[in-house]
Design an enzyme around this catalytic site. Structure first.
Site, PDB file in Angstrom:
ATOM      1  CG  ASP A 157      56.679   8.381 -18.612  1.00  0.00           C
ATOM      2  OD1 ASP A 157      55.441   8.323 -18.558  1.00  0.00           O
ATOM      3  OD2 ASP A 157      57.334   8.211 -19.661  1.00  0.00           O
ATOM      4  CB  SER A 158      54.104   6.675 -12.762  1.00  0.00           C
ATOM      5  OG  SER A 158      53.090   7.641 -12.532  1.00  0.00           O
TER       6      SER A 158
END
Lengths: 282, 282
Positions: A157-158
């Site tokens: 979840d960048s």
């Protein structure tokens, strides 16, 4: 006086949102963090001036980064989230009864701290109260290097591939993720906009295919993200996201989802032609 | 000097696009028409100040208003487009070899005239040169009142339900469309954004269900439209858009599509939960 925030998604196009007030503004050792209240989208978090999430449309992103993998893996006990310091991804992970431990590895402690303070509807599972959640303020790369063969599912979840997240879009990273997954593990990573980021997608999917035997792209619509069309990479050692999807388990889920459902799971992998072409194998 | 056009999709949120120059600006008896050149999206048409189409993303809307119905109807010979004066819908209609006559009924002659002049990539089939295209500058309601039992497919390519298009979202209109269709006819109408226009959708689909036995919503992503998530209503006397879809014919189409394909056709009907809830039957 009316105050508007404008994010340019390209030098010549963007979205604009009316801002009621700023709740927090500060700089960590990694990035600029702002949390503001918008008139239309509720509270909104920005990192280095870019929209990360808003209260009104975060359900789309968080449903879609979590539920496809967790309804494909037959028994997702150990789940790692890399990034995702707002907590929305972990919140969805712990809704799955199979999950025994959900680990959040976020590089920037300030993001976690301020999300707990200002975005409680997202951060409700990372405020220290949830028995299945473990929190590491650490570099994701270092963490997975030390934890081999440990996870059923890893969710990346960048932020975009600039700033602290640049390494999370490269083959070396995907090899580390591969090593940190168990032998039937699944990785999902946000993979930018098929409409605006064709070149990033091309490189990312090529790198993923060099590491994982199964790599598929799926889509979701997120109004506050560039172009509104967003995508995720599903990279897997064993399970195929469509052929091995447990539709029955998804249909009988015991929690409510406002975006995801068992039909949409399948539809999300049915991509527009131009998006398929972005990641066609050479 | 940098000039930006901003469209507010709600009083508090919108998109903003850099403008290179204005190509045309004028008022017909129905509405204000502007055609401008943007930096990011090519040329763009505005009616009463709202984005109707841009050269860069019009392929999504025009693929999706046309191809689903034309690949479900087994023999779409007679097709009527109501509205759609930019010509993009007719352009896609005449790609289908089954089509013998494509009729455009647009209320505003100025839209057609200026599209032919400034948007040739859209208006290429309505410039008078295409043997299968007939053009009527007329009120759509009057036209279908006079042409009963005449069409295999009617495509309602309207503006939002304000201004000249307000009548195109009401039950009386759908009854006229029903009457103008042959006994196995299909209507498709643009049906606004599931994210922003829940109330319009609710009323529209309720009215459609009082007239047609088969009514389904499908979705497409259009970056320059409010929220980026758009929808279409598929209303049909006989053919179901999924069960009666001729996947083989769609897969073997002899023309290139940048959005539509035979898998996406099915995926488009697999809606997010919140969109399904907008049109749930009471």
């Amino acid at each position: 006086m009316s105050i508007w925030y404008t994010e340019k998604h390209t030098p010549h196009a963007g979205i604009t949102l009316e801002i009621r007030r700023t709740l927090f503004s500060g700089k960590s050792e990694f990035q600029q963090l702002d949390i503001v209240e918008t008139e239309e989208y509720g509270r909104m978090m920005l990192l280095d001036g870019l929209v990360m999430c808003t209260e009104r449309d975060e359900f789309v992103y968080h449903d879609m980064i979590v539920h496809p993998a967790l309804f494909v893996h037959p028994d997702p006990k150990q789940v790692l989230v890399i990034g995702g310091g707002d907590g929305g991804t972990i919140r969805e992970v712990v809704r799955h009864p199979e999950v025994e431990l959900a680990t959040l590895c976020e590089i920037d402690g300030l993001v976690v701290e301020k999300s707990v303070e200002y975005l409680p509807s997202l951060a409700c599972a990372i405020d220290g109260s949830h028995p299945k959640v473990k929190l590491h303020i650490d570099d994701g790369l270092a963490y997975i290097r030390e934890n081999r063969d440990s996870f059923d599912v890893i969710l990346v979840d960048s932020t975009d591939p600039i700033g602290p997240a640049v390494g999370l879009f490269e083959k070396d990273f995907y090899q580390l993720v591969h090593g940190a997954l168990k032998e039937d593990g699944i990785m999902v990573a946000q993979s930018e906009s098929p409409f605006y980021h064709a070149e990033i997608q091309k490189n990312m999917y090529q790198a993923l295919r060099e590491v994982f035997p199964i790599v598929e792209m799926y889509q979701a619509f997120i109004p506050t993200y560039p172009s509104g069309l967003w995508s995720f990479a599903f990279a897997s050692k064993k399970y195929h996201p469509v052929r091995d999807f447990d539709r029955e388990r998804a249909a009988n889920r015991a929690f409510r989802t406002r975006y995801y459902n068992e039909d949409l799971h399948l539809g999300a992998f049915m991509l527009p032609t131009f998006a398929k072409e972005n990641i066609e194998q050479q």
